[in-house]
Scaffold this motif. Structure first.
Motif: not given
Length: 305
Positions: A34-58
């Motif tokens: 996490e330190t090596l990636t500049g704390q970007m692993i969690t935000p990236t996973l959350i972004f992708l996770m919500l993107f998949f979920t929001f594709c179901r919502v109009k």
């Protein structure tokens, strides 16, 4: 396909406890990555996770309701009430308890609620509303109860990129690439596995934080963890009671009970006594045990039916 469904159903039951165990055991390597990636692993996973979920919502499905109003009222009033109730006993415990109530609904709550049968549009609407309201309300509360000045801009910078951007990207995909959006919607269970990966990282960082604590009062630490457990159970219960009145107990329970603990820990460490962050840290564990039990219970009901 039946084999895949069987595996998916059984993996869901034990997945979150196993993810927490893996995260705790691998806390040092996870923290280093996490330190090596500049704390970007969690935000990236959350972004992708919500993107998949929001594709179901109009967007047309997303309408504020009285349930949202009562949930927000409960959250804003209860966080202040809990703080003043516990303040005479211990200031640090009062801060920790307050942050466990003040923290907005977790962005992953939409994913878990959808798995439990809640209306995804209701959850998506509340996720946007709650995070925006707390971004406005939290600076006042944190500045009054803490030792540092919190601003709306600081809160918005933490909330907006991981909430508004995946929603906008999902709607863009729905209009520009409808075939891709349909495929994503049909395979929305992928968001659950993205959440598991993010949970491993979050628990890894949480474990490393606890191990690195020095000179903390053990009594206060246990009190913070205990208060977090009580508040976790109470908020899930209160949310379900409110949700039941409006026809969606699951949405109500997840909306109040499942917290954005990453944001909560940041708020506690940045604007309150850093020791108070043990409460939202413990809340991470408690809420995922509750979620695991709910998924197990839901799966048993499906098998009976």
């Amino acid at each position: 396909m039946h084999v895949l469904e069987y595996l998916h159903r059984n993996v869901k039951i034990i997945a979150m406890p196993m993810a927490m165990v893996v995260g705790a055991l691998l806390c040092r390597p996870i923290t280093a990555v996490e330190t090596l990636t500049g704390q970007m692993i969690t935000p990236t996973l959350i972004f992708l996770m919500l993107f998949f979920t929001f594709c179901r919502v109009k967007p047309s499905q997303m309408k504020p309701s009285m349930l949202h109003f009562w949930l927000l009222l409960f959250q804003t009033v209860a966080c202040v009430a809990v703080y003043f109730a516990l303040l005479p006993l211990n200031g640090v415990v009062a801060q920790g308890a307050m942050i466990c109530v003040l923290a907005p609904v977790a962005m992953a709550a939409v994913v878990i609620a959808g798995m439990l049968g809640a209306d995804v549009a209701t959850m998506a609407t509340y996720s946007l509303l709650c995070n925006m309201v707390i971004a406005l309300f939290a600076p006042v509360v944190l500045t009054f109860t803490g030792s540092g000045e919190c601003t709306f801009a600081q809160m918005l910078a933490r909330i907006a990129p991981l909430l508004i951007m995946p929603f906008a990207a999902a709607q863009f995909c729905r209009f520009v690439l409808p075939a891709a959006a349909r495929w994503i919607s049909d395979h929305s269970q992928i968001s659950f596995y993205l959440w598991l990966l993010s949970l491993i990282v979050i628990i890894g960082r949480t474990t490393a934080f606890i191990l690195d604590l020095r000179g903390a009062d053990r009594g206060v630490e246990f009190a913070l963890a205990g208060v977090a457990l009580v508040l976790c159970l109470l908020q899930f219960k209160a949310g379900r009671m409110l949700g039941r009145r409006y026809g969606d107990a699951t949405a109500g329970g997840q909306s109040l009970g499942q917290k954005n603990t990453v944001l909560a820990v940041w708020m506690a460490q940045s604007f309150l006594n850093p020791l108070s962050s043990i409460a939202p840290t413990a809340y991470i564990v408690w809420q995922n045990f509750v979620n695991s039990y709910q998924i197990y219970k839901k799966d048993r009901e499906r098998l009976k039916n």
